[in-house]
Design an enzyme around this catalytic site. Structure first.
Site, PDB file in Angstrom:
ATOM      1  CG  ASN A  62     -10.028  -1.699  -3.964  1.00 14.71           C
ATOM      2  OD1 ASN A  62     -10.419  -2.452  -4.834  1.00 14.71           O
ATOM      3  ND2 ASN A  62     -10.862  -1.042  -3.177  1.00 14.71           N
ATOM      4  CD  GLU A  64     -11.912  -1.405   1.205  1.00 15.48           C
ATOM      5  OE1 GLU A  64     -12.793  -1.845   1.961  1.00 15.48           O
ATOM      6  OE2 GLU A  64     -12.087  -0.455   0.421  1.00 15.48           O
ATOM      7  CB  CYS A  73      -4.619   2.153  -3.935  1.00 21.35           C
ATOM      8  SG  CYS A  73      -5.107   3.471  -2.828  1.00 21.35           S
ATOM      9  CD  GLU A  75      -4.932   3.485  -8.234  1.00 20.83           C
ATOM     10  OE1 GLU A  75      -5.255   2.647  -7.362  1.00 20.83           O
ATOM     11  OE2 GLU A  75      -5.439   4.610  -8.300  1.00 20.83           O
ATOM     12  CB  CYS A 112      -5.011   8.196  -3.643  1.00 23.47           C
ATOM     13  SG  CYS A 112      -3.652   7.084  -3.239  1.00 23.47           S
ATOM     14  CB  CYS A 115      -1.594   5.570  -6.324  1.00 22.84           C
ATOM     15  SG  CYS A 115      -2.272   4.263  -5.275  1.00 22.84           S
TER      16      CYS A 115
HETATM   17  N1  THU Z   1      -8.726   3.169  -3.883  1.00 21.47           N
HETATM   18  C1  THU Z   1      -7.936   2.655  -4.847  1.00 21.47           C
HETATM   19  O1  THU Z   1      -7.753   1.437  -4.941  1.00 21.47           O
HETATM   20  N2  THU Z   1      -7.360   3.496  -5.723  1.00 21.47           N
HETATM   21  C2  THU Z   1      -7.517   4.858  -5.702  1.00 21.47           C
HETATM   22  O2  THU Z   1      -6.917   5.546  -6.505  1.00 21.47           O
HETATM   23  C3  THU Z   1      -8.401   5.473  -4.717  1.00 21.47           C
HETATM   24  C4  THU Z   1      -8.965   4.578  -3.698  1.00 21.47           C
HETATM   25  C5  THU Z   1      -9.371   2.254  -2.943  1.00 21.47           C
HETATM   26  C6  THU Z   1      -8.891   2.333  -1.534  1.00 21.47           C
HETATM   27  C7  THU Z   1     -10.077   1.782  -0.782  1.00 21.47           C
HETATM   28  O3  THU Z   1     -10.002   0.378  -0.795  1.00 21.47           O
HETATM   29  C8  THU Z   1     -11.265   2.193  -1.618  1.00 21.47           C
HETATM   30  O4  THU Z   1     -10.745   2.541  -2.899  1.00 21.47           O
HETATM   31  C9  THU Z   1     -12.048   3.362  -1.057  1.00 21.47           C
HETATM   32  O5  THU Z   1     -11.252   4.444  -0.828  1.00 21.47           O
END
Ligand code: THU
Length: 157
Positions: A62, A64, A73, A75, A112, A115
Site C-alpha cells: 500500500n 498512501e 491498496c 493488492e 477491500c 480491490c
Molecule cells: N489497504 C490495503 O492496502 N489493502 C486492503 O485490502 C485494505 C486497506 C491499505 C489502504 C491504506 O493504506 C491502509 O491499508 C489503511 O486502510
C-alpha cells in the site's frame, strides 16, 4: 417469491506452512512485500503478491498520500504492476498480508471491495479462476476463485 442462498467455500490453514509449495512461496512474498508499504497515515502495512501464469511473482504494497484518495491498496499496486509488466500473462493467484507497524495481524487480512472488483476483472481477462490467499498470524484462508469473495460480480455492461 423464492428464497435463495449463496454458499461460499474456502479453506482454512493454521499457518502458511500448511499451504502447498507454490502458495507458500506466494504467501511469503506477500509478507515480504509489507516492507514496501508506505503508510505514514494509517501505519497499516499491507503486502500483496501475484503469481503469473509464467511462474513469476510480482509484489505490491500500500502507498498512501496526503491527498487521501491518491493512495492505493497493496493488492491493486501488485495487480497493476503485474498487468503492466506481463500484459500477455494470466494472474493465477494473489496473496495478501497486513499488519500495524509491520507486525502481522492475528486474523487474515481481507481485501477491500475496490480491490475485489479489480481481481474480478483480471480473472475475467484470464478466463480462469484466480485464487486469493488471505494471511493472518493465527490462520490463513484460501478462496479458489474471486467469485467466492465477490458474489454477483459486476462483469460488463
Ligand atoms: N489497504 C490495503 O492496502 N489493502 C486492503 O485490502 C485494505 C486497506 C491499505 C489502504 C491504506 O493504506 C491502509 O491499508 C489503511 O486502510
Amino acid at each position: 417469491m423464492i428464497n435463495k442462498e449463496i454458499n461460499i467455500k474456502y479453506e482454512e490453514y493454521a499457518s502458511i506452512d500448511e499451504l502447498n509449495a507454490e502458495d507458500r512461496e506466494l504467501a511469503g512474498a506477500a509478507i515480504e512485500g509489507m516492507k514496501g508499504s508506505y503508510a505514514p497515515y494509517s501505519h497499516f502495512n499491507v503486502g500483496a503478491a501475484v503469481r503469473m501464469s509464467n511462474g513469476q511473482i510480482v509484489r505490491g504494497a500500500n502507498q498512501e498520500n496526503a491527498a487521501f484518495p491518491s493512495g492505493l491498496c497493496a493488492e491493486r499496486t501488485a495487480m497493476f504492476a503485474a498487468g503492466a509488466k506481463y500484459p500477455d500473462k494470466d494472474m493465477q493467484s494473489l496473496a495478501l498480508a497486513g499488519g500495524i507497524y509491520g507486525r502481522l495481524t492475528e486474523e487474515p487480512a481481507t481485501p477491500c471491495g475496490a480491490c475485489r472488483q479489480v481481481m474480478a476483472q483480471y480473472q475475467a481477462k484470464a478466463g480462469k479462476p484466480m485464487s486469493v490467499i488471505m494471511i493472518g498470524a493465527r490462520r490463513v484462508w484460501k478462496f479458489e476463485k474471486v467469485d467466492d469473495i465477490l458474489p454477483l460480480i459486476f462483469d460488463s455492461i
